[in-house]
Design a protein around this motif. Structure first.
Motif, PDB file in Angstrom:
ATOM      1  N   LEU A  71       0.810  -1.217   0.000  1.00 15.05           N
ATOM      2  CA  LEU A  71       0.000   0.000   0.000  1.00 15.05           C
ATOM      3  C   LEU A  71       0.848   1.275   0.000  1.00 15.05           C
ATOM      4  CD1 LEU A  71      -2.820  -1.052   2.504  1.00 15.05           C
ATOM      5  CD2 LEU A  71      -2.800  -1.188   0.012  1.00 15.05           C
ATOM      6  N   PHE A  72       2.156   1.140   0.175  1.00 10.54           N
ATOM      7  CA  PHE A  72       3.113   2.230   0.021  1.00 10.54           C
ATOM      8  C   PHE A  72       4.206   1.722  -0.915  1.00 10.54           C
ATOM      9  CE2 PHE A  72       3.365   6.098   2.886  1.00 10.54           C
ATOM     10  CZ  PHE A  72       2.002   6.155   3.151  1.00 10.54           C
ATOM     11  N   PRO A  73       4.948   2.616  -1.564  1.00 14.43           N
ATOM     12  CA  PRO A  73       6.035   2.162  -2.444  1.00 14.43           C
ATOM     13  C   PRO A  73       6.989   1.206  -1.732  1.00 14.43           C
ATOM     14  CG  PRO A  73       5.654   4.511  -2.748  1.00 14.43           C
ATOM     15  CD  PRO A  73       4.791   4.085  -1.593  1.00 14.43           C
ATOM     16  N   LYS A  74       7.503   0.222  -2.474  1.00 14.36           N
ATOM     17  CA  LYS A  74       8.324  -0.825  -1.890  1.00 14.36           C
ATOM     18  C   LYS A  74       9.603  -0.301  -1.256  1.00 14.36           C
ATOM     19  CE  LYS A  74       7.667  -4.697  -2.182  1.00 14.36           C
ATOM     20  NZ  LYS A  74       6.978  -5.591  -1.198  1.00 14.36           N
ATOM     21  N   VAL A  75      10.067   0.873  -1.699  1.00 15.23           N
ATOM     22  CA  VAL A  75      11.314   1.413  -1.158  1.00 15.23           C
ATOM     23  C   VAL A  75      11.205   1.640   0.350  1.00 15.23           C
ATOM     24  CG1 VAL A  75      10.677   3.828  -1.565  1.00 15.23           C
ATOM     25  CG2 VAL A  75      13.099   3.172  -1.509  1.00 15.23           C
ATOM     26  N   PHE A  76       9.992   1.884   0.840  1.00 21.37           N
ATOM     27  CA  PHE A  76       9.793   2.120   2.277  1.00 21.37           C
ATOM     28  C   PHE A  76       9.944   0.837   3.089  1.00 21.37           C
ATOM     29  CE2 PHE A  76       7.650   5.854   0.562  1.00 21.37           C
ATOM     30  CZ  PHE A  76       8.059   6.843   1.442  1.00 21.37           C
ATOM     31  N   GLU A  77      10.007  -0.308   2.412  1.00 31.08           N
ATOM     32  CA  GLU A  77      10.042  -1.584   3.119  1.00 31.08           C
ATOM     33  C   GLU A  77      11.459  -1.984   3.534  1.00 31.08           C
ATOM     34  OE1 GLU A  77       8.570  -6.208   2.352  1.00 31.08           O
ATOM     35  OE2 GLU A  77       8.199  -4.656   0.866  1.00 31.08           O
ATOM     36  N   LYS A  78      12.474  -1.379   2.929  1.00 30.29           N
ATOM     37  CA  LYS A  78      13.855  -1.786   3.193  1.00 30.29           C
ATOM     38  C   LYS A  78      14.323  -1.298   4.553  1.00 30.29           C
ATOM     39  CE  LYS A  78      18.527  -1.639   1.289  1.00 30.29           C
ATOM     40  NZ  LYS A  78      19.412  -1.120   0.206  1.00 30.29           N
ATOM     41  N   LYS A  79      14.913  -2.222   5.311  1.00 31.30           N
ATOM     42  CA  LYS A  79      15.450  -1.885   6.627  1.00 31.30           C
ATOM     43  C   LYS A  79      16.952  -2.113   6.659  1.00 31.30           C
ATOM     44  CE  LYS A  79      11.881  -2.398  10.195  1.00 31.30           C
ATOM     45  NZ  LYS A  79      11.536  -3.127  11.436  1.00 31.30           N
ATOM     46  N   GLN A  80      17.640  -1.247   7.357  1.00 35.24           N
ATOM     47  CA  GLN A  80      19.048  -1.440   7.678  1.00 35.24           C
ATOM     48  C   GLN A  80      19.246  -1.112   9.150  1.00 35.24           C
ATOM     49  OE1 GLN A  80      21.586   0.837   5.097  1.00 35.24           O
ATOM     50  NE2 GLN A  80      21.073  -0.345   3.266  1.00 35.24           N
ATOM     51  N   ARG A  81      19.943  -1.997   9.855  1.00 28.24           N
ATOM     52  CA  ARG A  81      20.194  -1.796  11.277  1.00 28.24           C
ATOM     53  C   ARG A  81      18.898  -1.655  12.063  1.00 28.24           C
ATOM     54  NH1 ARG A  81      25.355   2.412  10.998  1.00 28.24           N
ATOM     55  NH2 ARG A  81      26.746   0.985   9.923  1.00 28.24           N
ATOM     56  N   GLY A  82      17.856  -2.330  11.571  1.00 38.42           N
ATOM     57  CA  GLY A  82      16.577  -2.322  12.259  1.00 38.42           C
ATOM     58  C   GLY A  82      15.709  -1.116  11.986  1.00 38.42           C
ATOM     59  N   VAL A  83      16.157  -0.209  11.102  1.00 38.47           N
ATOM     60  CA  VAL A  83      15.439   1.043  10.845  1.00 38.47           C
ATOM     61  C   VAL A  83      15.034   1.117   9.373  1.00 38.47           C
ATOM     62  CG1 VAL A  83      15.641   3.561  10.819  1.00 38.47           C
ATOM     63  CG2 VAL A  83      16.670   2.251  12.669  1.00 38.47           C
ATOM     64  N   PRO A  84      13.788   1.508   9.063  1.00 34.91           N
ATOM     65  CA  PRO A  84      13.372   1.717   7.667  1.00 34.91           C
ATOM     66  C   PRO A  84      14.084   2.951   7.098  1.00 34.91           C
ATOM     67  CG  PRO A  84      11.466   1.455   9.115  1.00 34.91           C
ATOM     68  CD  PRO A  84      12.666   1.690   9.988  1.00 34.91           C
ATOM     69  N   VAL A  85      15.125   2.730   6.304  1.00 36.60           N
ATOM     70  CA  VAL A  85      16.003   3.816   5.860  1.00 36.60           C
ATOM     71  C   VAL A  85      15.252   4.833   5.013  1.00 36.60           C
ATOM     72  CG1 VAL A  85      18.072   4.375   4.531  1.00 36.60           C
ATOM     73  CG2 VAL A  85      18.013   2.322   5.956  1.00 36.60           C
ATOM     74  N   ALA A  86      14.504   4.368   4.016  1.00 34.83           N
ATOM     75  CA  ALA A  86      13.808   5.293   3.122  1.00 34.83           C
ATOM     76  C   ALA A  86      12.794   6.127   3.895  1.00 34.83           C
ATOM     77  CB  ALA A  86      13.112   4.517   2.008  1.00 34.83           C
TER      78      ALA A  86
END
Length: 473
Positions: free
Chosen positions: A342-357
């Motif tokens: 329901l949101f662009p897939k870029v928001f799904e990526k996490k690094q170090r436990g945090v959604p970077v985008a």
């Protein structure tokens, strides 16, 4: 599978159910992995600090002067609002027990009413986060100028200071959840020290003669309570903080509810004791026109003028702590929605436990609004946007309490404990009424314009829903 239909209730909570969120376990779906030393799940103390830090922003430093014109009857408003906020906190705790996943209100609303309602909850909450972050950063400049006069020398030095205040918490978020939690604990402790100095220490210098009249206006008692409550209503926004970050909380089914209630009660105690102490330290006639009530209170306790520096430092720390927490929340909700398409897939990526985008987009949008504020000098436009967020912030509350009422009324055995049905129903009803009061307190203009902003998001939903359907075909 249609994009607007709610998933079957029996399946939405079952392991492996289509469309269901699973808890963000370590090493799963981008959640903190054991090998990642920068990612760490929050324990109960950090979760409590997240709630308290987000509820207690910079507004507390002006609250006593804001409600002083109504008299000490405004303390009754605090009591009423506190009960409503605690009821809302308890409802979030109940919902988090059944849906212990990152996303909070979005997760609950989508489980009850389907994709469209869930999207509206996520979209409105995300918009609230980045606009409010810009407002907090701009407000912090005035306090920074007390500590560093050069900051207030020119509008561009003020703009630069506001941007620094936004990006430092964003960088702590990007460093990982381990550092987010550390910053939140430190900021909460440092902000509470001067506040508790006034709230508790001020009681020893309390002079009842300073209180002034119980009712200082010509309004009826009910009218005075309602009018002062309209000013205080939004002091409790942020009670959902632990629920939104449930995926980063250890044992969320247990700790989210506890952190929500403890954080809300803690913030309410600081609010109430701090306001009462200031009422008793500063004469009513002076308090009504005070621009820095806590500064005046410290000066009344100890003499001298160092109170201004102390309070300014506490206000800056308070706002940085709030920005640290709200930046995380502004990233978590679109992350949860992105996992459902329901949101662009870029928001799904996490690094170090945090959604970077989510962190980057939130801080970039907030920075752009900040620069616009100083470039155009359109204070009216900026303030209008901030007022709109007071409405959009309450939309997820209203939908979440409605979701709880839906679960209770529909008799879903896996979501409702029959022995607690009456108690949970009363709590949900009180929380729903409190949420409606928050909406009403936003004002006609904010509600009207806020609805337009929500409707603008329908276009985003239409595009994302179409993409999701094509992918499923």
């Amino acid at each position: 599978m249609t994009s607007t239909a709610a998933p079957p209730v029996e399946e939405s909570n079952a392991p492996g159910a289509a469309g269901a969120h699973q808890p963000d376990a370590p090493g799963q779906d981008g959640a903190p992995a054991p090998a990642d030393r920068h990612a760490r799940r929050f324990g109960l103390p950090v979760a409590v600090c997240l709630v308290m830090g987000n509820v207690i922003g910079g507004g507390i430093f002006l609250l006593p002067a804001s409600v002083a014109p109504f008299g000490t009857i405004s303390l009754l408003s605090f009591a009423v609002l506190t009960l409503g906020a605690i009821a809302l906190a308890l409802v979030f705790g109940r919902l988090a027990q059944r849906h212990p996943q990152t996303g909070g209100p979005y997760v609950y609303v989508r489980a009850a009413f389907g994709d469209f309602a869930g999207f509206l909850a996520a979209y409105s909450y995300w918009m609230t986060a980045w606009v409010s972050n810009a407002a907090l950063a701009v407000a912090s400049v005035g306090y920074l100028a007390v500590l560093f006069p050069a900051v207030g020398a020119h509008k561009w030095s003020m703009c630069l200071a506001a941007l620094v205040v936004q990006w430092l918490p964003a960088l702590s978020n990007l460093a990982g959840t381990r550092y987010v939690g550390a910053v939140q604990v430190v900021a909460t402790v440092l902000k509470l020290v001067p506040l508790l100095l006034v709230a508790v220490g001020g009681l020893f210098f309390f002079d009842p003669a300073n209180l002034g009249p119980f009712q200082a206006t010509d309004q009826s008692p009910v009218g005075a309570v309602s009018a002062s409550a309209a000013i205080l209503l939004f002091s409790y926004i942020g009670v959902e903080s632990a629920a939104v970050s449930a995926g980063e909380v250890r044992d969320p089914a247990r700790n989210v509810g506890r952190a929500t209630v403890l954080g809300t009660v803690g913030a309410a105690t600081v609010y109430l004791l701090g306001t009462l102490a200031v009422f008793g330290l500063v004469a009513h006639d002076e308090l009504v026109s005070s621009q820095a009530p806590f500064t005046d209170a410290v000066d009344a306790m100890f003499g001298g003028t160092w109170g201004g520096t102390l309070v300014a430092g506490a206000a800056v720390i308070s706002m940085v702590g709030a920005l640290n927490g709200w930046t995380l929340l502004g990233a978590q909700t679109p992350y949860a929605a992105a996992r459902d398409g329901l949101f662009p897939k870029v928001f799904e990526k996490k690094q170090r436990g945090v959604p970077v985008a989510g962190v980057l987009v939130t801080v970039v949008l907030a920075s752009a609004l900040t620069v616009y504020n100083y470039t155009a000098g359109s204070a009216g436009v900026f303030e209008a946007l901030v007022l709109i967020t007071t409405f959009t912030a309450t939309v997820p509350y209203l939908l979440s309490t409605a979701a709880q009422l839906y679960f209770l009324a529909s008799g879903q055995s896996e979501r409702v404990r029959r022995g607690q049905l009456l108690r949970d129903g009363v709590l949900a009803g009180v929380a729903f009424a409190f949420s409606m009061w928050l909406v009403a307190g936003s004002g006609y203009a904010a509600v009207y314009q806020g609805v337009l902003f929500l409707f603008a998001g329908v276009l985003v939903y239409a595009l994302m829903s179409a993409r999701k359907r094509r992918a499923a075909a």
